[in-house]
Design an enzyme around this catalytic site. Structure first.
Site, PDB file in Angstrom:
ATOM      1  N   LYS A  42      21.453 -22.535 -19.125  1.00  0.00           N
ATOM      2  CA  LYS A  42      22.602 -21.682 -19.048  1.00  0.00           C
ATOM      3  C   LYS A  42      23.631 -22.235 -18.074  1.00  0.00           C
ATOM      4  CE  LYS A  42      20.016 -17.345 -19.440  1.00  0.00           C
ATOM      5  NZ  LYS A  42      19.704 -16.112 -18.740  1.00  0.00           N
ATOM      6  N   ASP A 101      18.976 -33.102 -11.139  1.00  0.00           N
ATOM      7  CA  ASP A 101      18.224 -32.847  -9.912  1.00  0.00           C
ATOM      8  C   ASP A 101      16.942 -33.677  -9.929  1.00  0.00           C
ATOM      9  OD1 ASP A 101      16.988 -31.639  -7.699  1.00  0.00           O
ATOM     10  OD2 ASP A 101      17.605 -29.638  -8.244  1.00  0.00           O
ATOM     11  N   ASP A 159      22.905 -21.230 -10.453  1.00  0.00           N
ATOM     12  CA  ASP A 159      22.432 -19.930 -10.006  1.00  0.00           C
ATOM     13  C   ASP A 159      21.235 -20.002  -9.070  1.00  0.00           C
ATOM     14  OD1 ASP A 159      19.756 -18.700 -11.892  1.00  0.00           O
ATOM     15  OD2 ASP A 159      20.511 -20.734 -12.141  1.00  0.00           O
TER      16      ASP A 159
END
Length: 180
Positions: A42, A101, A159
């Protein structure tokens, strides 16, 4: 939300400027190729919406939803929650990712799409965090917005437990906001 931000790492203006630059590069790269631009949900939604408007060639939009996170850390177990619908065999494909990441999810996504035999498969990530890369992951993104330090970042689609995505910048989350 703003009280949970330790520092603003990338301002809204810095992000907009870099996306314009990436858009120029991608427009030149994909001229005459009708690429499929795959967003990895997302977190990519905000970046994708801005980036796709800067790519000035005909293209097809598609999305995948890959999950490997629980809270602040990657579980390492990949799950395809939504696959692309486009037939990409023989097509030029660009993966748009919010953050590179550990590399677990991007490596999985790359291999998943490569198995469908695209003509080319490239990666554009808004954020690259090389310090967190797993040593067995050797994927190199073709286009990088920003290389960032090893900090827990939120905003601009990123997020923590589904919050902070709507911040217009990328900020470092205060540890007390996610440590219990």
């Amino acid at each position: 939300m703003e009280q949970d931000i330790q520092e603003i790492l990338l301002t809204e203006e810095q992000i907009k400027t870099r996306i314009r630059e990436l858009g120029e590069e991608l427009t030149a790269q994909y001229a005459g190729k009708d690429p499929v631009i795959v967003g990895v949900l997302k977190g990519v939604v905000v970046f994708y919406a801005d980036m796709i408007r800067e790519i000035k060639v005909p293209c097809q939009m598609d999305f995948m939803w890959i999950s490997s996170y629980a809270g602040t850390s990657s579980t390492g177990k990949m799950e395809v929650k939504r696959d692309i619908s486009a037939d990409i065999k023989g097509r030029h494909v660009l993966i748009l990712e919010d953050i590179y990441d550990t590399g677990t999810s991007l490596d999985f996504t790359y291999r998943h799409l490569l198995a469908r035999e695209p003509a080319s498969l490239k990666i554009c990530t808004l954020l690259d965090k090389p310090e967190r890369r797993r040593p067995d992951i050797h994927l190199v993104p073709d286009y990088v917005g920003f290389t960032i330090p090893n900090a827990f970042v939120v905003g601009y689609g990123l997020d923590y437990n589904e919050h902070y995505r709507n911040l217009p910048y990328v900020g470092v989350l205060k540890p007390e906001a996610y440590e219990e």
